[in-house]
Design an enzyme around this catalytic site. Structure first.
Site, mmCIF file in Angstrom:
data_model
loop_
_atom_site.group_PDB
_atom_site.id
_atom_site.type_symbol
_atom_site.label_atom_id
_atom_site.label_comp_id
_atom_site.label_asym_id
_atom_site.label_seq_id
_atom_site.Cartn_x
_atom_site.Cartn_y
_atom_site.Cartn_z
ATOM 1 C CB CYS A 243 -0.872 0.068 1.244
ATOM 2 S SG CYS A 243 -1.905 -1.348 1.461
ATOM 3 N N GLY B 230 0.739 0.247 -5.074
ATOM 4 C CA GLY B 230 -0.483 -0.552 -5.130
ATOM 5 C C GLY B 230 -1.349 -0.068 -6.266
ATOM 6 C CG ASN C 259 2.359 0.894 3.769
ATOM 7 O OD1 ASN C 259 3.421 1.503 3.632
ATOM 8 N ND2 ASN C 259 2.221 -0.338 3.346
ATOM 9 N N GLY C 260 0.994 -1.573 5.821
ATOM 10 C CA GLY C 260 1.670 -2.494 6.732
ATOM 11 C C GLY C 260 0.881 -3.770 6.860
ATOM 12 C CE1 TYR D 171 10.505 -4.100 -8.106
ATOM 13 C CE2 TYR D 171 8.993 -4.120 -6.250
ATOM 14 C CZ TYR D 171 9.211 -4.160 -7.612
ATOM 15 O OH TYR D 171 8.159 -4.253 -8.460
HETATM 16 P P1 AMP Z 1 10.020 -13.188 -10.174
HETATM 17 O O1 AMP Z 1 9.754 -13.163 -11.618
HETATM 18 O O2 AMP Z 1 8.945 -13.843 -9.375
HETATM 19 O O3 AMP Z 1 11.388 -13.725 -9.819
HETATM 20 O O4 AMP Z 1 9.978 -11.675 -9.681
HETATM 21 C C1 AMP Z 1 11.141 -10.904 -9.670
HETATM 22 C C2 AMP Z 1 10.844 -9.538 -10.186
HETATM 23 O O5 AMP Z 1 9.755 -8.967 -9.466
HETATM 24 C C3 AMP Z 1 12.056 -8.647 -9.991
HETATM 25 O O6 AMP Z 1 12.426 -8.174 -11.256
HETATM 26 C C4 AMP Z 1 11.599 -7.529 -9.093
HETATM 27 O O7 AMP Z 1 11.870 -6.294 -9.696
HETATM 28 C C5 AMP Z 1 10.119 -7.724 -8.926
HETATM 29 N N1 AMP Z 1 9.713 -7.775 -7.517
HETATM 30 C C6 AMP Z 1 10.401 -8.215 -6.465
HETATM 31 N N2 AMP Z 1 9.688 -8.119 -5.339
HETATM 32 C C7 AMP Z 1 8.494 -7.595 -5.677
HETATM 33 C C8 AMP Z 1 7.330 -7.230 -4.966
HETATM 34 N N3 AMP Z 1 7.256 -7.400 -3.664
HETATM 35 N N4 AMP Z 1 6.295 -6.704 -5.654
HETATM 36 C C9 AMP Z 1 6.363 -6.541 -6.962
HETATM 37 N N5 AMP Z 1 7.439 -6.864 -7.704
HETATM 38 C C10 AMP Z 1 8.507 -7.383 -7.074
#
Ligand code: AMP
Length: 500
Positions: free
Chosen positions: A19, A45, A120-121, A264
């Protein structure tokens, strides 16, 4: 101890969301400013958003599924949201009408008057509290953990809203950054660990000063507000006609800000805890180049957009050229939060394309922020090979994501986390890379300006990498809360994962 499960356990709705929150006090355009603030926080979000305003007399509310732009993009909607105080919320959720009831801000008529809150949390003991409240007759409208706060508030015997909120939050464990409206005041609270961010801003108006609260400072920039400071861990800020009041009703000595915000989640143009997110990401890249060099490689290529700042750092640190070898189509949402695995796979192809001229015949270093399920990396590596890359080396600007987050970042259940099941070598094989390296935990801390991780008193929450949870989840092992949280993690993981 076991207990019968109730309907909320198996509701398709997510109990937790990633969020963004925003609030403003003392501005005649409060709703418009909040819409802009939420727009800047859209990355936190994308599935639903809402605004509640207050004009000193009544409350006004609009909550809907969809992006901020599509809900608050027209003047008529904003005009209906009257008042000089407003709060807003961006939420990740699954799609479907059923989720309407979980869209924040929430509102309740308390004996002390109207109260609205956006959160948020992720509250880790919400299920115990919810069950306790339900057994006492509380009727929940949503499946969100945030609603627990409203019920606790309603039942508190204390007099002022602040006292009731302190009373309620005193019973809550987990992560929360809240913005609330009550009794003609804007209230902001951060949990004692300060896990999720919350910042205070100021805005000059024709009639004086307006104040604003936001998850990230990029929401101040969009409305021309000045970033005054961050709300401190355990601090409650009350903004009213008499100015700003700060209280520290909770202990302050355990600050554990989420390090993944830097890695990230936050927007790179935001400042958090006095640090530029972009600068931290670049520092991580420099540190990664030191820790995991790649002799013989020709070029550093970011996985856009999240890998860009750390790839710049890696290129600077290694002295190698930096090229945009992958071009991103900006009209596709974040692949990670598409609702199903099938679509997620498709999303990666929709989203990225190889810039062939800079790949063909080269030994390339791909830099991304994290590997979660490995879907993105696998597809991107394959795409690079198809574009003629001679060698593909992957460098990751965070340690392996091996543990689920219980405090508001969307990570799937541990079983779905690649780094939970495989060592680095195996992951390299799985994603098809010639080599793979992650930054070490100490390297990450060095990039943040520390000498390393203080294992006795860690400076950040890094539980997704270390499994060291600030709120000891083992406390819950002997009751159903631990089991329940795990169940929810599993279920949310299947459909994309979502938390607050
Ligand atoms: P995956 O394809 O499941 O390995 O997702 C990795 C990708 O998702 C990376 O390129 C990150 O930039 C992105 N990512 C990592 N953590 C999150 C998150 N919590 N929410 C959305 N995107 C994420």
């Amino acid at each position: 101890m076991t207990r019968p499960l109730n309907s909320a356990d198996f509701d398709d709705d997510k109990l937790h969301e990633e969020c963004g929150v925003f609030g403003v006090f003392g501005h005649e355009e409060a709703a418009a400013l909040t819409a802009l603030g939420l727009h800047a926080l859209q990355h936190r979000g994308q599935e639903a958003c809402g605004i509640v305003t207050h004009d000193g007399d009544s409350f006004y509310s609009k909550r809907a599924l969809g992006l901020v732009d599509s809900t608050f993009g027209d003047a008529a909607t904003i005009e209906r949201l009257k008042g000089y105080t407003a709060i807003g919320h961006n939420r990740y959720a699954t799609t479907g009408e059923g989720n309407m009831r979980n869209i924040q801000p929430f509102y309740a008529d308390l004996s002390s008057g109207g109260f609205s809150v956006a959160h948020n949390g992720n509250l880790t003991n919400a299920h115990i509290l919810r069950s306790e409240l339900v057994s006492k007759g509380a009727i929940f409208q949503s499946t969100s953990d945030t609603e627990v706060i409203l019920h606790l508030l309603a039942l508190s015997p204390k007099k002022t809203v602040q006292e009731r909120l302190i009373d309620a939050l005193g019973r809550i464990e987990g992560a929360y950054s809240l913005v609330a409206i009550a009794q003609d005041q804007l209230i902001g609270v951060r949990d004692p660990y300060g896990i999720r961010p919350l910042a205070l801003g100021k805005l000059e108006t024709a009639s004086g000063e307006a104040y604003t609260l936001a998850s990230e400072t990029c929401a101040f920039d969009i409305i021309g507000a000045e970033h005054v400071r961050d709300v401190q861990p355990g601090e409650m800020i009350t903004i009213g006609k008499d100015g700003i009041k700060s209280d520290f009703p909770f202990s302050r000595d355990k600050s554990r800000f989420c390090i993944f915000e830097y890695v990230y989640f936050a927007r790179p143009d935001s400042r958090m805890e006095g640090k530029s997110v972009y600068e931290m990401r670049k520092n991580i890249g420099v540190e990664l180049a030191k820790e995991a060099p790649c002799p013989g490689a020709d070029v550093v290529i970011p996985v856009p957009d999240s890998g860009v700042p750390s790839a710049i750092g890696y290129a600077q640190g290694s002295g190698l050229p930096f090229e945009l070898g992958i071009i991103r189509n900006h009209y596709v949402g974040r692949t990670f939060i598409e609702p199903s695995d099938k679509i997620r796979h498709l999303g990666v192809r929709l989203k990225h394309n190889a810039n062939r001229a800079f790949i063909e015949g080269k030994s390339i270093i791909l830099v991304d922020d994290s590997i979660v399920r490995g879907t993105t990396s696998r597809k991107i590596v394959e795409m690079m090979r198809n574009a003629g890359a001679r060698e593909v080396h992957m460098r990751i600007s965070s340690p392996p994501t091996a543990h689920s987050c219980f405090y508001g970042i969307d990570t799937p259940s541990t079983e779905e986390l690649l780094a939970h099941k495989m060592n680095v070598e195996k992951i390299a094989r799985y994603i098809g890379a010639d080599s793979l390296a992650y930054i070490s935990t100490d390297g990450l801390y060095r990039a943040m300006g520390e000498t390393g991780r203080n294992n006795d008193k860690p400076q950040y929450c890094d539980a997704c990498f270390t499994g060291d949870y600030p709120v000891d989840l083992k406390d819950h092992e002997n009751n159903w809360t631990g089991i329940k949280v795990t169940r929810l993690q599993e279920r949310s993981g299947k459909t994309g994962g979502a938390k607050g």
